[in-house]
Design a protein around this motif. Structure first.
Motif, PDB file in Angstrom:
ATOM      1  N   GLY A  87      -2.794 -13.841   7.537  1.00  0.00           N
ATOM      2  CA  GLY A  87      -4.024 -13.052   7.514  1.00  0.00           C
ATOM      3  C   GLY A  87      -5.131 -13.731   6.751  1.00  0.00           C
ATOM      4  O   GLY A  87      -5.002 -14.855   6.270  1.00  0.00           O
ATOM      5  N   GLU A 110      -3.705 -11.560   3.101  1.00  0.00           N
ATOM      6  CA  GLU A 110      -3.630 -10.098   3.187  1.00  0.00           C
ATOM      7  C   GLU A 110      -2.270  -9.549   3.605  1.00  0.00           C
ATOM      8  O   GLU A 110      -2.008  -8.351   3.421  1.00  0.00           O
ATOM      9  CB  GLU A 110      -4.717  -9.569   4.120  1.00  0.00           C
ATOM     10  CG  GLU A 110      -4.579 -10.011   5.559  1.00  0.00           C
ATOM     11  CD  GLU A 110      -5.744  -9.558   6.442  1.00  0.00           C
ATOM     12  OE1 GLU A 110      -6.450  -8.598   6.081  1.00  0.00           O
ATOM     13  OE2 GLU A 110      -5.933 -10.168   7.496  1.00  0.00           O
ATOM     14  N   ASN A 111      -1.370 -10.390   4.128  1.00  0.00           N
ATOM     15  CA  ASN A 111      -0.054  -9.918   4.570  1.00  0.00           C
ATOM     16  C   ASN A 111       1.047 -10.787   3.986  1.00  0.00           C
ATOM     17  O   ASN A 111       0.876 -12.001   3.840  1.00  0.00           O
ATOM     18  CB  ASN A 111       0.070  -9.971   6.100  1.00  0.00           C
ATOM     19  CG  ASN A 111      -1.059  -9.258   6.799  1.00  0.00           C
ATOM     20  OD1 ASN A 111      -1.326  -8.098   6.543  1.00  0.00           O
ATOM     21  ND2 ASN A 111      -1.747  -9.978   7.673  1.00  0.00           N
ATOM     22  N   SER A 129       1.126  -5.183   3.823  1.00  0.00           N
ATOM     23  CA  SER A 129      -0.274  -5.585   3.944  1.00  0.00           C
ATOM     24  C   SER A 129      -1.110  -4.993   2.822  1.00  0.00           C
ATOM     25  O   SER A 129      -0.679  -4.063   2.142  1.00  0.00           O
ATOM     26  CB  SER A 129      -0.845  -5.114   5.286  1.00  0.00           C
ATOM     27  OG  SER A 129      -0.132  -5.710   6.341  1.00  0.00           O
TER      28      SER A 129
END
Length: 188
Positions: A87, A110-111, A129
């Motif tokens: 991400g 982000e993940n 996430s």
């Protein structure tokens, strides 16, 4: 039992933690870690932060009511392995119970896709996430011997050098029990 949190400068925070043999009884240690974390108003705590160089961390993001994805995010991670981080990179201010009163921006993906055992030694593999991923990444760094200040640019680290040294010496105000690696030297 509330345990002292190890302060910045202690060698245990810079070591890669040891894997825990499967089915090792950990319930008492996990309960003590949660009590310690809640006493310090934290949302995550890794075993190295209480002086144990083992691959264990806990989280409880449920107190962050403004983050709906954390509604059920109270987890135990034993022998976790981050399999992938994906991400966009997003930057957010982070702090740490071992480095009180210092907060700085840290960039993370982000993940996070992670494999881990829970407190009952059940194996999980899951993707998290947003804030859940950030909390996991921060605590996972602890079992890898990495602190959030290690991500800061050299100039920012130099600017924080005296504050970090004072934390090591115990020259810091905190509302929870801590163990300072250089406290005895500071009193000499």
């Amino acid at each position: 039992m509330i345990l002292p949190i190890v302060a910045y400068g202690d060698n245990v925070l810079k070591k890669k933690a040891e894997e825990i043999p499967v089915n090792t009884p950990l319930s008492e240690l996990i309960a003590d870690m949660y009590e310690t974390m809640y006493n310090a108003h934290g949302i995550g705590l890794a075993a190295p932060q209480i002086g144990k160089s083992i691959r264990l961390f806990i989280t409880d993001g449920t107190v962050l009511e403004e983050e709906p994805e954390l509604k059920d995010f109270k987890k135990v991670f034993i022998n976790p392995i981050i399999l992938e981080e994906t991400g966009d990179i997003w930057t957010m201010e982070e702090g740490c119970l071992s480095i009180p009163n210092i907060r700085e921006n840290v960039s993370r993906k982000e993940n996070v896709h992670i494999r881990y055992y829970d407190e009952n030694w059940v194996l999980h593999e899951k993707t998290y996430s947003g804030m859940a991923a950030r909390i996991i990444q921060h605590e996972y760094d602890h079992i890898e011997g990495i602190l959030f200040v290690d991500y800061l640019p050299p100039l920012k680290k130099r600017m924080l050098k005296n504050k970090l040294l004072n934390i090591s010496k115990g020259i810091v105000e905190v509302e929870y029990r801590m163990r300072f690696p250089m406290a005895a030297k500071a009193r000499v």
